[in-house]
Design a protein around this motif. Structure first.
Motif, PDB file in Angstrom:
ATOM      1  N   ARG A 131      -4.531  -1.106  -2.360  1.00  9.81           N
ATOM      2  CA  ARG A 131      -4.548   0.012  -3.308  1.00  9.81           C
ATOM      3  C   ARG A 131      -4.647  -0.532  -4.730  1.00  9.81           C
ATOM      4  O   ARG A 131      -3.825  -1.366  -5.147  1.00  9.81           O
ATOM      5  N   GLN A 146       7.281   3.629  -7.828  1.00  9.98           N
ATOM      6  CA  GLN A 146       7.851   3.754  -9.173  1.00  9.98           C
ATOM      7  C   GLN A 146       9.291   4.259  -9.100  1.00  9.98           C
ATOM      8  O   GLN A 146      10.171   3.752  -9.808  1.00  9.98           O
ATOM      9  N   ASN A 168       0.801  -1.231   0.000  1.00 11.30           N
ATOM     10  CA  ASN A 168       0.000   0.000   0.000  1.00 11.30           C
ATOM     11  C   ASN A 168       0.833   1.281   0.000  1.00 11.30           C
ATOM     12  O   ASN A 168       0.502   2.247   0.689  1.00 11.30           O
ATOM     13  N   ASP A 172       9.658   2.684  -0.594  1.00  8.55           N
ATOM     14  CA  ASP A 172       9.567   4.124  -0.850  1.00  8.55           C
ATOM     15  C   ASP A 172      10.933   4.808  -0.859  1.00  8.55           C
ATOM     16  O   ASP A 172      11.022   6.032  -0.798  1.00  8.55           O
ATOM     17  N   THR A 180      -3.885   0.668  -7.583  1.00  9.83           N
ATOM     18  CA  THR A 180      -2.860   1.046  -8.563  1.00  9.83           C
ATOM     19  C   THR A 180      -1.606   0.176  -8.494  1.00  9.83           C
ATOM     20  O   THR A 180      -0.815   0.155  -9.438  1.00  9.83           O
ATOM     21  N   ILE A 181      -1.427  -0.536  -7.395  1.00 10.32           N
ATOM     22  CA  ILE A 181      -0.146  -1.223  -7.184  1.00 10.32           C
ATOM     23  C   ILE A 181       0.016  -2.432  -8.096  1.00 10.32           C
ATOM     24  O   ILE A 181       1.049  -2.598  -8.755  1.00 10.32           O
ATOM     25  N   LEU A 210       0.800  -1.610 -11.740  1.00 14.83           N
ATOM     26  CA  LEU A 210       2.152  -1.050 -11.863  1.00 14.83           C
ATOM     27  C   LEU A 210       3.202  -2.154 -11.813  1.00 14.83           C
ATOM     28  O   LEU A 210       4.138  -2.178 -12.623  1.00 14.83           O
ATOM     29  N   ASP A 258       2.470   4.687  -1.821  1.00 12.95           N
ATOM     30  CA  ASP A 258       2.105   5.644  -2.847  1.00 12.95           C
ATOM     31  C   ASP A 258       2.778   5.239  -4.164  1.00 12.95           C
ATOM     32  O   ASP A 258       3.974   4.928  -4.208  1.00 12.95           O
ATOM     33  N   GLU A 259       2.012   5.272  -5.218  1.00 15.03           N
ATOM     34  CA  GLU A 259       2.490   4.780  -6.511  1.00 15.03           C
ATOM     35  C   GLU A 259       3.770   5.478  -6.967  1.00 15.03           C
ATOM     36  O   GLU A 259       4.683   4.843  -7.513  1.00 15.03           O
ATOM     37  N   ARG A 260       3.869   6.792  -6.738  1.00 12.66           N
ATOM     38  CA  ARG A 260       5.045   7.515  -7.236  1.00 12.66           C
ATOM     39  C   ARG A 260       6.314   7.097  -6.523  1.00 12.66           C
ATOM     40  O   ARG A 260       7.388   7.028  -7.129  1.00 12.66           O
ATOM     41  N   ASP A 298       4.442  -8.395  -3.234  1.00 11.52           N
ATOM     42  CA  ASP A 298       3.356  -7.528  -2.780  1.00 11.52           C
ATOM     43  C   ASP A 298       2.587  -8.235  -1.674  1.00 11.52           C
ATOM     44  O   ASP A 298       2.114  -9.369  -1.846  1.00 11.52           O
ATOM     45  N   SER A 317      -1.615  -5.895  -1.070  1.00 14.48           N
ATOM     46  CA  SER A 317      -1.992  -4.483  -1.038  1.00 14.48           C
ATOM     47  C   SER A 317      -3.442  -4.291  -1.471  1.00 14.48           C
ATOM     48  O   SER A 317      -3.939  -4.981  -2.374  1.00 14.48           O
TER      49      SER A 317
END
Length: 599
Positions: free
Chosen positions: A115, A90, A83, A165, A117-118, A121, A85-87, A110, A113
């Motif tokens: 979320r 990335q 979970n 992150d 978007t994960i 991605l 943040d995508e940025r 993973d 998660s």
């Protein structure tokens, strides 16, 4: 004579004294250091970063070097994800893809998660680059379970740990591969690190010492980037359930019990992301991680031959390892003295009498003897004042030689442990002997030192660095409550040398090392002793929990004597070269002009 000419003469005298003390080579170095210090400008970390950027020319040189290597180890970068943040995810993945060194695989797990978007991605990157492997866990198991799932994907010679992150420096894997080519026995490698904010600004660098076990028991200082031989990680069972948040700490505590092939790369190879969900956001961000670290340390103690317990350190994330005193050994406190009377803020005082009184009145550990070594010059009234069943007197008729008198005192000592002590000391902490004995009793430890203060409360000693052949006290003359570099003044820490003003060592080791070299009658005999211990494979440690006041040089004139610096450097020149002309407990990125751990 004018004031100006008087100052000029004083400067000439100081220069002459420096030449006498150091010899020609040492004097030239002295002049160079003084000029460098005068014109040195303190740089900020952003300026340092700008000066140390990995350039296009660096990349070309690295690629050419890689082509010539005999070994091209495969790194499995372990990346547990949950979970995030995508940025940031990335950017973490892209920091691996941008590596100069190409022989890597990215093993992503993973941890179920939620979320949306994960997963897309991760699937995108899985298709984009065949070196990226992904597993999706069906249930959330926390970071240990996710890390182990990622570890199952690993086929590399080494694993490297990356948080979801954070970012690797572009040359992170290259520098590790370079070290492995130089030291193929490497089992555990760690580097320096800093922090990076949401806008890419870097700050708060941590320039670390080489492997320092006692500092490591105080805090998880190796942290990132950690690189480990995969077979060794699997041998010890990978990451252990129940240590989430401090799983890396627990891992390293077990790894270093299996190997001594530990290396440090003194370069910033990892960037921690400063965001609210990260441990970098504050001391109290993840309290469960600190509790897990405490459990990992407790387990380490249970596996060690020295029983003990864990206490909280000065701040969250820092700890104090306590050890039980084994067999309650006799400690012989060896004090060379002439019974000097000195002027203090409290008036005239016999330093020796005051020192012994503070030992007797304030020391909680009672199994000690005091061995006073004098030159037939202690006045009779003082001898009567210090007399007691715990004290013996050793006479020496030769001219004063500190090393010789220490050797005579140790020869007469009856204890299994000796404590070298100046006569201008005053005990502050009642458990000072216990705090030092906890280390001195360990067979891997050489010299043990204490935290010493000047009478004005400033720091006199928390350890001695030897930089460019120049021994210097870390943080000398700074405020007594100064925390030091990453709390190094407040926790147990390893140093290359320790002052003999208060130095504990097992008596058999002192004799094994040949005692103090009497060719150093006044200065550097303690540095020489500590270097002998370090060269023989022992580690020296300073504990700030043993505290004393040092009325330094009240009993004799300060300063070096002719050729002392030169003699030290001639004797240890070859060993200094094996250390890379750098103190292993400092860092080559930090200033060598002052031992203040500054850029």
């Amino acid at each position: 004579m004018t004031v100006r000419s008087s100052r000029y003469i004083q400067k000439l005298r100081k220069l002459g004294q420096a030449w006498q003390e150091r010899g020609t080579r040492g004097f030239l170095r002295f002049l160079y250091d003084r000029l460098k210090l005068r014109f040195r400008k303190h740089i900020t970390y952003p300026q340092w970063v700008a000066q140390h950027r990995f350039t296009k020319a660096d990349r070309i040189a690295a690629e050419q070097q890689i082509e010539r290597w005999k070994r091209r180890p495969l790194f499995s970068v372990i990346l547990p994800v949950y979970n995030v943040d995508e940025r940031w995810l990335q950017q973490a993945i892209e920091s691996v893809r941008k590596q100069v060194y190409p022989n890597w695989e990215l093993c992503i797990a993973d941890d179920a998660s939620t979320r949306p978007t994960i997963k897309p991605l991760l699937l995108h990157y899985n298709k984009l680059d065949p070196r990226i492997k992904v597993v999706f866990r069906e249930t959330n198991g926390n970071i240990v379970a996710a890390s182990n799932s990622a570890l199952e994907l690993a086929t590399g010679d080494y694993i490297a740990l990356l948080d979801h992150d954070d970012e690797l420096a572009i040359d992170a894997l290259y520098e590790n591969a370079k070290l492995i080519n130089q030291h193929p026995d490497a089992d555990f490698i760690y580097s320096d690190e800093d922090k990076i904010d949401a806008n890419g600004r870097r700050s708060d660098p941590f320039f670390k010492p080489d492997w320092s076990p006692d500092y490591f028991h105080s805090c998880m200082y190796t942290c990132h980037l950690g690189v480990y031989r995969t077979s060794l990680v699997r041998e010890i069972g990978g990451f252990r359930p129940g240590y989430d948040g401090s799983q890396d700490y627990d891992l390293v505590l077990r790894v270093v019990e299996k190997t001594k092939n530990i290396y440090h790369i003194p370069k910033i190879l990892y960037h921690w992301r400063i965001i609210s969900s990260s441990v970098t956001s504050g001391e109290y961000a993840k309290p469960w991680a600190y509790e897990a670290a405490r459990r990992a340390l407790t387990d380490m103690i249970a596996r060690s031959p020295y029983p003990g317990w864990v206490e909280a350190g000065p701040r969250p994330g820092f700890y104090r390892i306590r050890r039980k005193i084994l067999d309650y050994p006799l400690v012989s406190i060896v004090i060379p003295s002439a019974g000097t009377v000195a002027e203090t803020v409290d008036g005239s005082r016999c330093l020796l009498e005051h020192c012994i009184q503070s030992i007797r009145d304030r020391t909680s550990y009672r199994n000690f003897e005091i061995v006073v070594v004098d030159g037939y010059d202690i006045p009779e009234p003082i001898l009567n004042a210090i007399a007691g069943p715990d004290l013996r007197l050793v006479h020496c008729a030769d001219p004063f030689n500190f090393a010789q008198r220490i050797n005579l005192g140790v020869a007469a000592a009856q204890g299994d442990v000796v404590l070298l002590l100046n006569d201008d000391m005053e005990v502050l902490t009642p458990d000072w002997l216990e705090s030092m004995l906890e280390f001195a009793q360990q067979t891997e430890v050489g010299a043990v030192g204490a935290k010493l203060f000047f009478s004005n409360g400033k720091i006199q000693h928390v350890g001695v660095m030897v930089l460019g052949g120049n021994p210097g006290h870390a943080f000398r003359n700074v405020d007594g409550d100064h925390p030091g570099y990453f709390l190094s003044n407040l926790v147990n820490r390893n140093y290359l040398a320790i002052t003999a003003a208060c130095l504990m060592m097992r008596r058999d080791l002192f004799l094994q090392l040949g005692g103090m070299d009497e060719a150093f009658p006044l200065n550097y005999n303690d540095v020489d002793l500590c270097l002998k211990a370090h060269q023989a494979g022992y580690r020296n440690v300073v504990t700030p929990y043993a505290q004393l006041i040092h009325y330094e040089s009240a009993s004799r004139e300060p300063g070096l004597r002719p050729k002392e610096w030169q003699n030290l450097n001639q004797k240890w020149q070859a060993y200094f070269k094996t250390l890379g002309d750098n103190d292993p407990y400092y860092n080559p990125n930090l200033s060598h002009n002052e031992v203040l751990f500054e850029l």
